[in-house]
Design a protein around this motif. Structure first.
Motif, mmCIF file in Angstrom:
data_model
loop_
_atom_site.group_PDB
_atom_site.id
_atom_site.type_symbol
_atom_site.label_atom_id
_atom_site.label_comp_id
_atom_site.label_asym_id
_atom_site.label_seq_id
_atom_site.Cartn_x
_atom_site.Cartn_y
_atom_site.Cartn_z
ATOM 1 N N VAL A 1 0.834 -1.208 0.000
ATOM 2 C CA VAL A 1 0.000 0.000 0.000
ATOM 3 C C VAL A 1 0.865 1.253 0.000
ATOM 4 O O VAL A 1 0.621 2.193 -0.772
ATOM 5 N N LEU A 2 1.882 1.286 0.857
ATOM 6 C CA LEU A 2 2.748 2.471 0.933
ATOM 7 C C LEU A 2 3.503 2.681 -0.368
ATOM 8 O O LEU A 2 3.622 3.823 -0.848
ATOM 9 N N ALA A 3 4.019 1.600 -0.953
ATOM 10 C CA ALA A 3 4.748 1.722 -2.216
ATOM 11 C C ALA A 3 3.846 2.246 -3.326
ATOM 12 O O ALA A 3 4.227 3.132 -4.098
ATOM 13 N N THR A 4 2.643 1.714 -3.394
ATOM 14 C CA THR A 4 1.698 2.147 -4.437
ATOM 15 C C THR A 4 1.364 3.624 -4.294
ATOM 16 O O THR A 4 1.389 4.391 -5.276
ATOM 17 N N MET A 5 1.052 4.043 -3.066
ATOM 18 C CA MET A 5 0.701 5.451 -2.848
ATOM 19 C C MET A 5 1.891 6.367 -3.106
ATOM 20 O O MET A 5 1.741 7.449 -3.696
ATOM 21 N N THR A 6 3.071 5.950 -2.690
ATOM 22 C CA THR A 6 4.251 6.803 -2.846
ATOM 23 C C THR A 6 4.602 7.001 -4.314
ATOM 24 O O THR A 6 4.891 8.113 -4.759
ATOM 25 N N VAL A 7 4.567 5.922 -5.067
ATOM 26 C CA VAL A 7 4.957 5.995 -6.474
ATOM 27 C C VAL A 7 3.920 6.739 -7.312
ATOM 28 O O VAL A 7 4.253 7.611 -8.113
ATOM 29 N N PHE A 8 2.639 6.438 -7.101
ATOM 30 C CA PHE A 8 1.605 6.998 -7.964
ATOM 31 C C PHE A 8 1.095 8.362 -7.506
ATOM 32 O O PHE A 8 0.551 9.120 -8.312
ATOM 33 N N VAL A 9 1.259 8.667 -6.217
ATOM 34 C CA VAL A 9 0.797 9.964 -5.720
ATOM 35 C C VAL A 9 1.937 10.972 -5.677
ATOM 36 O O VAL A 9 1.817 12.102 -6.145
ATOM 37 N N LYS A 10 3.077 10.555 -5.119
ATOM 38 C CA LYS A 10 4.203 11.475 -4.946
ATOM 39 C C LYS A 10 5.239 11.382 -6.068
ATOM 40 O O LYS A 10 6.149 12.207 -6.140
ATOM 41 N N ARG A 11 5.129 10.339 -6.906
ATOM 42 C CA ARG A 11 6.090 10.123 -7.990
ATOM 43 C C ARG A 11 7.507 9.971 -7.449
ATOM 44 O O ARG A 11 8.478 10.481 -8.011
ATOM 45 N N GLU A 12 7.628 9.290 -6.323
ATOM 46 C CA GLU A 12 8.935 9.052 -5.712
ATOM 47 C C GLU A 12 8.849 7.755 -4.922
ATOM 48 O O GLU A 12 7.958 6.941 -5.144
ATOM 49 N N GLY A 13 9.817 7.515 -4.027
ATOM 50 C CA GLY A 13 9.754 6.326 -3.189
ATOM 51 C C GLY A 13 10.110 5.048 -3.928
ATOM 52 O O GLY A 13 9.516 3.995 -3.680
ATOM 53 N N LEU A 14 11.096 5.114 -4.817
ATOM 54 C CA LEU A 14 11.464 3.926 -5.591
ATOM 55 C C LEU A 14 12.080 2.838 -4.711
ATOM 56 O O LEU A 14 11.939 1.654 -5.009
ATOM 57 N N TRP A 15 12.751 3.234 -3.632
ATOM 58 C CA TRP A 15 13.318 2.235 -2.721
ATOM 59 C C TRP A 15 12.210 1.429 -2.048
ATOM 60 O O TRP A 15 12.310 0.211 -1.902
ATOM 61 N N VAL A 16 11.154 2.112 -1.650
ATOM 62 C CA VAL A 16 10.020 1.419 -1.025
ATOM 63 C C VAL A 16 9.343 0.506 -2.044
ATOM 64 O O VAL A 16 8.947 -0.623 -1.727
ATOM 65 N N ALA A 17 9.219 0.972 -3.271
ATOM 66 C CA ALA A 17 8.626 0.140 -4.321
ATOM 67 C C ALA A 17 9.479 -1.101 -4.586
ATOM 68 O O ALA A 17 8.949 -2.209 -4.758
ATOM 69 N N ALA A 18 10.797 -0.933 -4.605
ATOM 70 C CA ALA A 18 11.689 -2.080 -4.810
ATOM 71 C C ALA A 18 11.551 -3.084 -3.664
ATOM 72 O O ALA A 18 11.527 -4.307 -3.890
ATOM 73 N N ALA A 19 11.441 -2.567 -2.440
ATOM 74 C CA ALA A 19 11.261 -3.460 -1.287
ATOM 75 C C ALA A 19 9.953 -4.219 -1.388
ATOM 76 O O ALA A 19 9.880 -5.415 -1.051
ATOM 77 N N ALA A 20 8.898 -3.555 -1.861
ATOM 78 C CA ALA A 20 7.600 -4.222 -2.015
ATOM 79 C C ALA A 20 7.690 -5.349 -3.043
ATOM 80 O O ALA A 20 7.119 -6.433 -2.845
ATOM 81 N N LEU A 21 8.402 -5.122 -4.142
ATOM 82 C CA LEU A 21 8.561 -6.163 -5.161
ATOM 83 C C LEU A 21 9.365 -7.346 -4.611
ATOM 84 O O LEU A 21 9.030 -8.513 -4.871
ATOM 85 N N ILE A 22 10.413 -7.058 -3.848
ATOM 86 C CA ILE A 22 11.208 -8.123 -3.238
ATOM 87 C C ILE A 22 10.355 -8.941 -2.268
ATOM 88 O O ILE A 22 10.384 -10.174 -2.265
ATOM 89 N N ALA A 23 9.578 -8.244 -1.453
ATOM 90 C CA ALA A 23 8.728 -8.931 -0.480
ATOM 91 C C ALA A 23 7.655 -9.759 -1.181
ATOM 92 O O ALA A 23 7.357 -10.891 -0.767
ATOM 93 N N PHE A 24 7.068 -9.211 -2.241
ATOM 94 C CA PHE A 24 6.023 -9.935 -2.966
ATOM 95 C C PHE A 24 6.570 -11.226 -3.565
ATOM 96 O O PHE A 24 5.943 -12.290 -3.458
ATOM 97 N N ALA A 25 7.749 -11.140 -4.180
ATOM 98 C CA ALA A 25 8.363 -12.338 -4.755
ATOM 99 C C ALA A 25 8.768 -13.323 -3.664
ATOM 100 O O ALA A 25 8.614 -14.545 -3.819
ATOM 101 N N SER A 26 9.266 -12.792 -2.551
ATOM 102 C CA SER A 26 9.717 -13.653 -1.455
ATOM 103 C C SER A 26 8.565 -14.358 -0.769
ATOM 104 O O SER A 26 8.751 -15.448 -0.210
ATOM 105 N N TYR A 27 7.381 -13.744 -0.788
ATOM 106 C CA TYR A 27 6.237 -14.313 -0.078
ATOM 107 C C TYR A 27 5.923 -15.722 -0.572
ATOM 108 O O TYR A 27 5.731 -16.644 0.227
ATOM 109 N N PHE A 28 5.892 -15.894 -1.872
ATOM 110 C CA PHE A 28 5.544 -17.202 -2.432
ATOM 111 C C PHE A 28 6.659 -18.221 -2.184
ATOM 112 O O PHE A 28 6.395 -19.394 -1.896
#
Length: 390
Positions: free
Chosen positions: A226-253
């Motif tokens: 949620v934080l990554a989505t809001m940061t990237v699409f609302v603030k147009r920043e937060g790429l580190w948080v977005a990268a962490a979200a992708l890592i976590a999503f892949a790691s979850y499975f």
């Protein structure tokens, strides 16, 4: 004379402000010390201790019967005899787990998935008694959480509002959670650190802290996403948080597959519908009716037995009042508040839980941000009221 009067007033205000901040730090420090002390000296015996001890000792035993015996023996050595009797004999589920190592083994997937917590418990169990290792993690988490809150209040110049912050911490069940051998408070430390780092625009540190929270409790993937989505699409920043979200999503499975986690619906069924004595061959069909009954049950228990829903309602009302009066929220404060509230709602419907300990990671940062905003808004009005009349 007027200049001397104003100088005197300002000096008095500075002195009172300094003493207020010191008193606030001492008050929060005392609470942190108390929460830390009860976590170590007055812990609560919970059944999860058996499973977490077993996951911490798995590498030492190749035979499930020996692992089962070692886990139960370790807990027996550290809890009162009456508590051990309750944990092993008070219902059919616990009786079966105590008597049947194979049934017990099927439950461990629920616990292995908390990878960072289990690995830390494994490391510490090589240095001390495994139950003491779990309690040390809870104790250290209580201390770190309290220190982080003090640092947050100091950095935001809100130590004078310590009584309000303390009330939030008490109602959020920080100390009771620390008394259990569970990873919730450890994960909450990382979430709180991530929130503070995010507000200070230290996105890399925030991303790392959120990954640590995820690997401590994978359900924090919701906040990361949620934080990554809001940061990237609302603030147009937060790429580190977005990268962490992708890592976590892949790691979850990978994580849930490698740890033999039984799956989302089985966990909901087990938690809210029926304590199944063994998960061997257990695969209930999804039922919309059963799911809706779980939601209703969790709503009722949250309102009747726990405090997190009441805290959230007060926080949302405070947010509405502040917005109604035109209070200015900084960009990242507004975004983080939205992400925290949205995560609570999302988690409630994806994995409904009624206990406050599952929500404290989010309700405390919401409260701290609102206290920050309110204090910042009222400072000019207070300063205007304190000006001497000519």
């Amino acid at each position: 004379m007027r200049g001397l009067w104003r100088t005197s007033i300002q000096s008095t205000e500075d002195l009172l402000s300094s003493y207020g901040a010191l008193a606030g730090a001492l008050l929060l420090g005392f609470f942190t010390l108390a929460a830390t002390a009860v976590a170590w000296f007055v812990p609560i015996a919970n059944w999860d201790m058996f499973a977490y001890v077993a996951t911490a000792l798995e590498g030492r035993f190749s035979d499930i019967q020996m692992l089962h015996q070692a886990a139960y023996q370790a807990v027996a050595e550290r809890v009162e005899e009456g508590d051990f009797l309750v944990l092993t004999q008070d219902r059919d589920y616990r009786i079966r787990q105590y008597a049947d190592p194979a049934a017990f083994a099927t439950m461990l997937g629920f616990y292995r998935v908390k990878l960072l917590y289990v690995e830390l418990a494994t490391l510490l169990s090589g240095l001390m008694h495994p139950v003491d290792a779990l309690r040390l993690i809870s104790t250290a988490s209580a201390a770190l959480y309290g220190l982080l809150v003090i640092f947050w209040a100091w950095q935001r110049q809100n130590l004078k509002l310590a009584p309000l912050i303390l009330a939030l911490l008490i109602l959020a069940a920080i100390a009771p959670t620390a008394r259990f051998a569970v990873p919730d408070l450890m994960a909450s430390v990382f979430v709180l650190a991530a929130c503070l780092a995010f507000l200070r625009r230290a996105d890399l540190l925030a991303a790392l802290c959120l990954l640590l929270a995820f690997f401590t409790r994978p359900d924090h993937l919701a906040f990361l996403a949620v934080l990554a989505t809001m940061t990237v699409f609302v603030k147009r920043e937060g790429l580190w948080v977005a990268a962490a979200a992708l890592i976590a999503f892949a790691s979850y499975f990978l994580l849930t597959g490698a740890t033999d986690h039984p799956g989302w619906w089985v966990q909901i069924w087990f938690t809210h519908i029926e304590y199944v004595e063994t998960l061997e061959g257990f695969s209930p069909a999804f039922s919309v009716i059963a799911y809706l009954r779980v939601i209703i049950q969790v709503v009722v228990r949250s309102l009747v037995e726990e405090t997190w829903a009441a805290i959230l309602l007060v926080e949302l009302f405070a947010l509405w009042v502040l917005r109604l009066h035109g209070t200015l929220f900084m960009g990242r404060e507004r975004l983080l508040l939205a992400a925290l509230v949205a995560t609570i709602a999302a988690k409630f419907f994806v994995m409904p839980m009624h206990e406050t300990r599952f929500h404290l990671a989010y309700i405390v940062p919401i409260g701290l941000i609102l206290i920050d905003v309110a204090a910042r808004s009222f400072r000019p009005a207070i300063a205007h009221m304190q000006k001497p009349r000519s």
